[in-house]
Motif scaffolding. Sequence first.
Motif, PDB file in Angstrom:
ATOM      1  N   ILE A 132       0.865  -1.189   0.000  1.00 60.74           N
ATOM      2  CA  ILE A 132       0.000   0.000   0.000  1.00 60.74           C
ATOM      3  C   ILE A 132       0.901   1.238   0.000  1.00 60.74           C
ATOM      4  CG2 ILE A 132      -1.816   1.234   1.238  1.00 60.74           C
ATOM      5  CD1 ILE A 132      -2.550  -1.496   2.550  1.00 60.74           C
ATOM      6  N   PRO A 133       0.855   2.040  -1.068  1.00 58.31           N
ATOM      7  CA  PRO A 133       1.758   3.185  -1.173  1.00 58.31           C
ATOM      8  C   PRO A 133       1.138   4.497  -0.706  1.00 58.31           C
ATOM      9  CG  PRO A 133       0.716   2.816  -3.270  1.00 58.31           C
ATOM     10  CD  PRO A 133       0.079   1.848  -2.311  1.00 58.31           C
ATOM     11  N   ASN A 134      -0.076   4.445  -0.152  1.00 55.26           N
ATOM     12  CA  ASN A 134      -0.664   5.643   0.445  1.00 55.26           C
ATOM     13  C   ASN A 134      -1.737   5.311   1.483  1.00 55.26           C
ATOM     14  OD1 ASN A 134      -0.955   8.725   0.431  1.00 55.26           O
ATOM     15  ND2 ASN A 134      -3.061   8.029   0.254  1.00 55.26           N
ATOM     16  N   ALA A 135      -2.848   4.717   1.071  1.00 57.38           N
ATOM     17  CA  ALA A 135      -4.045   4.603   1.919  1.00 57.38           C
ATOM     18  C   ALA A 135      -3.696   4.282   3.375  1.00 57.38           C
ATOM     19  CB  ALA A 135      -4.961   3.524   1.363  1.00 57.38           C
ATOM     20  N   GLY A 136      -4.232   5.116   4.282  1.00 55.06           N
ATOM     21  CA  GLY A 136      -3.826   4.998   5.685  1.00 55.06           C
ATOM     22  C   GLY A 136      -4.705   4.102   6.536  1.00 55.06           C
ATOM     23  N   ALA A 137      -5.722   3.458   5.960  1.00 53.85           N
ATOM     24  CA  ALA A 137      -6.682   2.653   6.736  1.00 53.85           C
ATOM     25  C   ALA A 137      -5.981   1.951   7.906  1.00 53.85           C
ATOM     26  CB  ALA A 137      -7.364   1.635   5.834  1.00 53.85           C
ATOM     27  N   ASP A 138      -6.343   2.307   9.117  1.00 55.40           N
ATOM     28  CA  ASP A 138      -5.626   1.775  10.284  1.00 55.40           C
ATOM     29  C   ASP A 138      -5.621   0.251  10.316  1.00 55.40           C
ATOM     30  OD1 ASP A 138      -4.932   4.289  11.267  1.00 55.40           O
ATOM     31  OD2 ASP A 138      -6.719   4.468  12.523  1.00 55.40           O
ATOM     32  N   ALA A 139      -6.744  -0.358   9.886  1.00 50.42           N
ATOM     33  CA  ALA A 139      -6.874  -1.818   9.981  1.00 50.42           C
ATOM     34  C   ALA A 139      -5.833  -2.561   9.141  1.00 50.42           C
ATOM     35  CB  ALA A 139      -8.269  -2.241   9.550  1.00 50.42           C
ATOM     36  N   ALA A 140      -5.325  -1.918   8.079  1.00 56.22           N
ATOM     37  CA  ALA A 140      -4.380  -2.598   7.174  1.00 56.22           C
ATOM     38  C   ALA A 140      -3.167  -3.118   7.929  1.00 56.22           C
ATOM     39  CB  ALA A 140      -3.935  -1.655   6.064  1.00 56.22           C
ATOM     40  N   THR A 141      -2.723  -2.343   8.897  1.00 54.72           N
ATOM     41  CA  THR A 141      -1.587  -2.778   9.717  1.00 54.72           C
ATOM     42  C   THR A 141      -2.031  -2.847  11.184  1.00 54.72           C
ATOM     43  OG1 THR A 141      -0.816  -0.483   9.760  1.00 54.72           O
ATOM     44  CG2 THR A 141       0.186  -1.947   8.127  1.00 54.72           C
ATOM     45  N   GLY A 142      -3.349  -3.050  11.361  1.00 56.70           N
ATOM     46  CA  GLY A 142      -3.933  -3.271  12.683  1.00 56.70           C
ATOM     47  C   GLY A 142      -4.587  -4.636  12.680  1.00 56.70           C
ATOM     48  N   GLU A 143      -5.920  -4.655  12.861  1.00 57.54           N
ATOM     49  CA  GLU A 143      -6.568  -5.970  13.010  1.00 57.54           C
ATOM     50  C   GLU A 143      -6.541  -6.823  11.748  1.00 57.54           C
ATOM     51  OE1 GLU A 143      -8.266  -3.036  13.418  1.00 57.54           O
ATOM     52  OE2 GLU A 143     -10.328  -3.203  12.677  1.00 57.54           O
ATOM     53  N   LEU A 144      -6.325  -6.201  10.572  1.00 53.67           N
ATOM     54  CA  LEU A 144      -6.255  -6.993   9.330  1.00 53.67           C
ATOM     55  C   LEU A 144      -4.820  -7.221   8.862  1.00 53.67           C
ATOM     56  CD1 LEU A 144      -9.240  -5.516   7.258  1.00 53.67           C
ATOM     57  CD2 LEU A 144      -9.153  -7.645   8.565  1.00 53.67           C
ATOM     58  N   CYS A 145      -3.861  -6.997   9.724  1.00 51.63           N
ATOM     59  CA  CYS A 145      -2.463  -7.166   9.306  1.00 51.63           C
ATOM     60  C   CYS A 145      -2.245  -8.608   8.836  1.00 51.63           C
ATOM     61  CB  CYS A 145      -1.505  -6.821  10.445  1.00 51.63           C
ATOM     62  SG  CYS A 145      -1.483  -8.052  11.760  1.00 51.63           S
ATOM     63  N   ALA A 146      -1.328  -8.784   7.896  1.00 55.79           N
ATOM     64  CA  ALA A 146      -1.092 -10.115   7.334  1.00 55.79           C
ATOM     65  C   ALA A 146       0.336 -10.171   6.802  1.00 55.79           C
ATOM     66  CB  ALA A 146      -2.078 -10.392   6.199  1.00 55.79           C
ATOM     67  N   PRO A 147       0.921 -11.373   6.749  1.00 52.57           N
ATOM     68  CA  PRO A 147       2.307 -11.479   6.253  1.00 52.57           C
ATOM     69  C   PRO A 147       2.482 -10.915   4.854  1.00 52.57           C
ATOM     70  CG  PRO A 147       1.584 -13.545   7.238  1.00 52.57           C
ATOM     71  CD  PRO A 147       0.377 -12.657   7.208  1.00 52.57           C
ATOM     72  N   ASN A 148       1.441 -10.994   4.001  1.00 53.27           N
ATOM     73  CA  ASN A 148       1.578 -10.549   2.607  1.00 53.27           C
ATOM     74  C   ASN A 148       1.109  -9.120   2.365  1.00 53.27           C
ATOM     75  OD1 ASN A 148      -1.009 -11.747   3.189  1.00 53.27           O
ATOM     76  ND2 ASN A 148      -1.533 -11.535   1.034  1.00 53.27           N
ATOM     77  N   VAL A 149       0.789  -8.376   3.445  1.00 55.66           N
ATOM     78  CA  VAL A 149       0.329  -6.989   3.283  1.00 55.66           C
ATOM     79  C   VAL A 149       1.337  -6.032   3.933  1.00 55.66           C
ATOM     80  CG1 VAL A 149      -1.505  -5.324   3.820  1.00 55.66           C
ATOM     81  CG2 VAL A 149      -2.104  -7.686   3.212  1.00 55.66           C
ATOM     82  N   PHE A 150       1.876  -5.120   3.122  1.00 53.43           N
ATOM     83  CA  PHE A 150       2.856  -4.134   3.595  1.00 53.43           C
ATOM     84  C   PHE A 150       2.360  -2.734   3.262  1.00 53.43           C
ATOM     85  CE2 PHE A 150       5.360  -7.906   3.453  1.00 53.43           C
ATOM     86  CZ  PHE A 150       6.369  -7.749   4.383  1.00 53.43           C
ATOM     87  N   ARG A 151       2.849  -1.746   4.017  1.00 51.19           N
ATOM     88  CA  ARG A 151       2.525  -0.352   3.692  1.00 51.19           C
ATOM     89  C   ARG A 151       3.807   0.463   3.726  1.00 51.19           C
ATOM     90  NH1 ARG A 151      -2.778   1.779   6.146  1.00 51.19           N
ATOM     91  NH2 ARG A 151      -1.850   1.248   8.156  1.00 51.19           N
ATOM     92  N   THR A 152       3.955   1.365   2.749  1.00 53.05           N
ATOM     93  CA  THR A 152       5.161   2.190   2.673  1.00 53.05           C
ATOM     94  C   THR A 152       4.850   3.662   2.965  1.00 53.05           C
ATOM     95  OG1 THR A 152       4.723   2.373   0.316  1.00 53.05           O
ATOM     96  CG2 THR A 152       6.365   0.743   0.977  1.00 53.05           C
ATOM     97  N   SER A 153       3.644   3.947   3.449  1.00 55.52           N
ATOM     98  CA  SER A 153       3.231   5.344   3.615  1.00 55.52           C
ATOM     99  C   SER A 153       3.052   5.716   5.085  1.00 55.52           C
ATOM    100  CB  SER A 153       1.942   5.585   2.834  1.00 55.52           C
ATOM    101  OG  SER A 153       0.980   4.577   3.146  1.00 55.52           O
ATOM    102  N   PHE A 154       1.896   5.428   5.669  1.00 55.76           N
ATOM    103  CA  PHE A 154       1.540   5.869   7.024  1.00 55.76           C
ATOM    104  C   PHE A 154       0.238   5.170   7.373  1.00 55.76           C
ATOM    105  CE2 PHE A 154      -0.294   8.380   3.736  1.00 55.76           C
ATOM    106  CZ  PHE A 154      -1.633   8.396   4.076  1.00 55.76           C
ATOM    107  N   SER A 155      -0.090   5.116   8.659  1.00 52.91           N
ATOM    108  CA  SER A 155      -1.465   4.748   9.050  1.00 52.91           C
ATOM    109  C   SER A 155      -2.192   6.067   9.297  1.00 52.91           C
ATOM    110  CB  SER A 155      -1.455   3.913  10.330  1.00 52.91           C
ATOM    111  OG  SER A 155      -1.126   4.747  11.436  1.00 52.91           O
ATOM    112  N   ASN A 156      -3.507   6.062   9.178  1.00 54.90           N
ATOM    113  CA  ASN A 156      -4.256   7.311   9.410  1.00 54.90           C
ATOM    114  C   ASN A 156      -4.038   7.855  10.817  1.00 54.90           C
ATOM    115  OD1 ASN A 156      -5.380   7.577   6.845  1.00 54.90           O
ATOM    116  ND2 ASN A 156      -7.051   6.159   7.321  1.00 54.90           N
ATOM    117  N   TRP A 157      -3.664   6.962  11.723  1.00 52.47           N
ATOM    118  CA  TRP A 157      -3.397   7.390  13.102  1.00 52.47           C
ATOM    119  C   TRP A 157      -2.173   8.319  13.151  1.00 52.47           C
ATOM    120  CZ3 TRP A 157       0.860   6.762  16.297  1.00 52.47           C
ATOM    121  CH2 TRP A 157       0.665   7.026  17.659  1.00 52.47           C
ATOM    122  N   GLN A 158      -1.202   8.107  12.249  1.00 56.67           N
ATOM    123  CA  GLN A 158       0.107   8.760  12.413  1.00 56.67           C
ATOM    124  C   GLN A 158       0.147  10.285  12.172  1.00 56.67           C
ATOM    125  OE1 GLN A 158       2.433   5.799  10.083  1.00 56.67           O
ATOM    126  NE2 GLN A 158       3.815   5.678  11.818  1.00 56.67           N
TER     127      GLN A 158
END
Length: 397
Positions: A132-158
């Motif tokens: 994920i190169p932008n979208a900050g959806a907190d769940a992406a690296t929160g409750e929906l985190c997964a070995p195959n999902v990475f983010r290079t931007s930020f979480s909306n919390w940040q």
Amino acid sequence: MNQPLSNDQSRRDFIAGFGALAGFSLLTLAGCSRSDKVRVGFMLPYTGTYAQLGVAIENGFRLALDQQGGTLGGRDVEYFRVDDESNPAKATDNANKIITRDKVDVVVGTVHSGVAMGMIKVARETDTLLIIPNAGADAATGELCAPNVFRTSFSNWQPTHPLGKVMVENGHRKAVFITWKYAAGEQAVKSFAEGYTAAGGTVVKELFVPFPNVEFQALLTEIAALRPDAVACFFAGGGAVKFVKDYAAAGLKGKIPLYGSGFLTEGVLDAQGDAAEGIITTLHYAESLDNPRNKAFRAAYLAAYDSQADVYAVQGYDTGLLLIQALEKVGGDFTNRNAVIAAMEGAVIDSPRGRWTMSKAHNPIQDFYARRVENGHNKVIGVAWKALEDPALGCKM
Ligand code: BEZ
């Protein structure tokens, strides 16, 4: 009954079988489909209020690879694109299209948090590598985190977490927050309220506009009546241009100081003109960052695309750098999935934004800068928060 095979036929079958077996072993040893191109799928907005953001991300990504000869782990790259239109209702269909029709090795996307949620669902179901190169959806690296999902931007919390502290330090203790009513805005205001309250401020009102509407007049009239010490907001892209101009046109500029997460003034300062002068924001990048990496990146981006780089371009660039590092480590073998993931988890990205690393939940641990718009530029006025890590609530990795 089967017919007995002639000697010739047996010999032909043996040779064909041996050839297939030898080919299979070679491919297996080298990692199957090594000779093929790496298939990279961009699922980004190319139309609508976030179109400019999608283009900058793709440009940044391509620049990172072009600077390394255009390859990943020594293999050529083939690109596929889907315009997600920042439309969450089409997200799973679009993600399925790029994953099953185009059979990409990795999906790079997207900008809009609601669309990202659909993509994460499909990526998890199909075990496809998603960055994920932008979208900050907190769940992406929160409750929906997964070995195959990475983010290079930020979480909306940040980005809005440090903003409240900056505003209280500037003497503003009563604030209104205004934003679009969808995940990114709702999570931005939640995080802002936490940080602002902890620093001694009070959010007197939260105001929402449906995404991607830009009819701000009624709410600006309400803000004038509320007379807070300051206004904070989350808007980006075309909506950010309209909001900043409307804020000034409503006579609020110079009377009630305007703050925001830095998306408010990223890539849009030319269009906002004088209306943006003096706005203070917090973000993990600023064009004025005084480091050689940023200067070289900005010069290369300008030369390649004849336009100024912004945070979205940096996030795309860093996505490219992350894949370059990971595929170099595994010799271009995407099928060595665990090693690719381990390399991405251990990556240190020497970015134009400053060096950053991946959290356990696969989100950047990075510095956040306070910036003020001066003469049409986001000028860094301090580090608002060093090495800020998202709390990754609910992540079980
Ligand atoms: C989001 O939807 O997560 C988002 C969109 C634009 C800028 C920042 C965040």
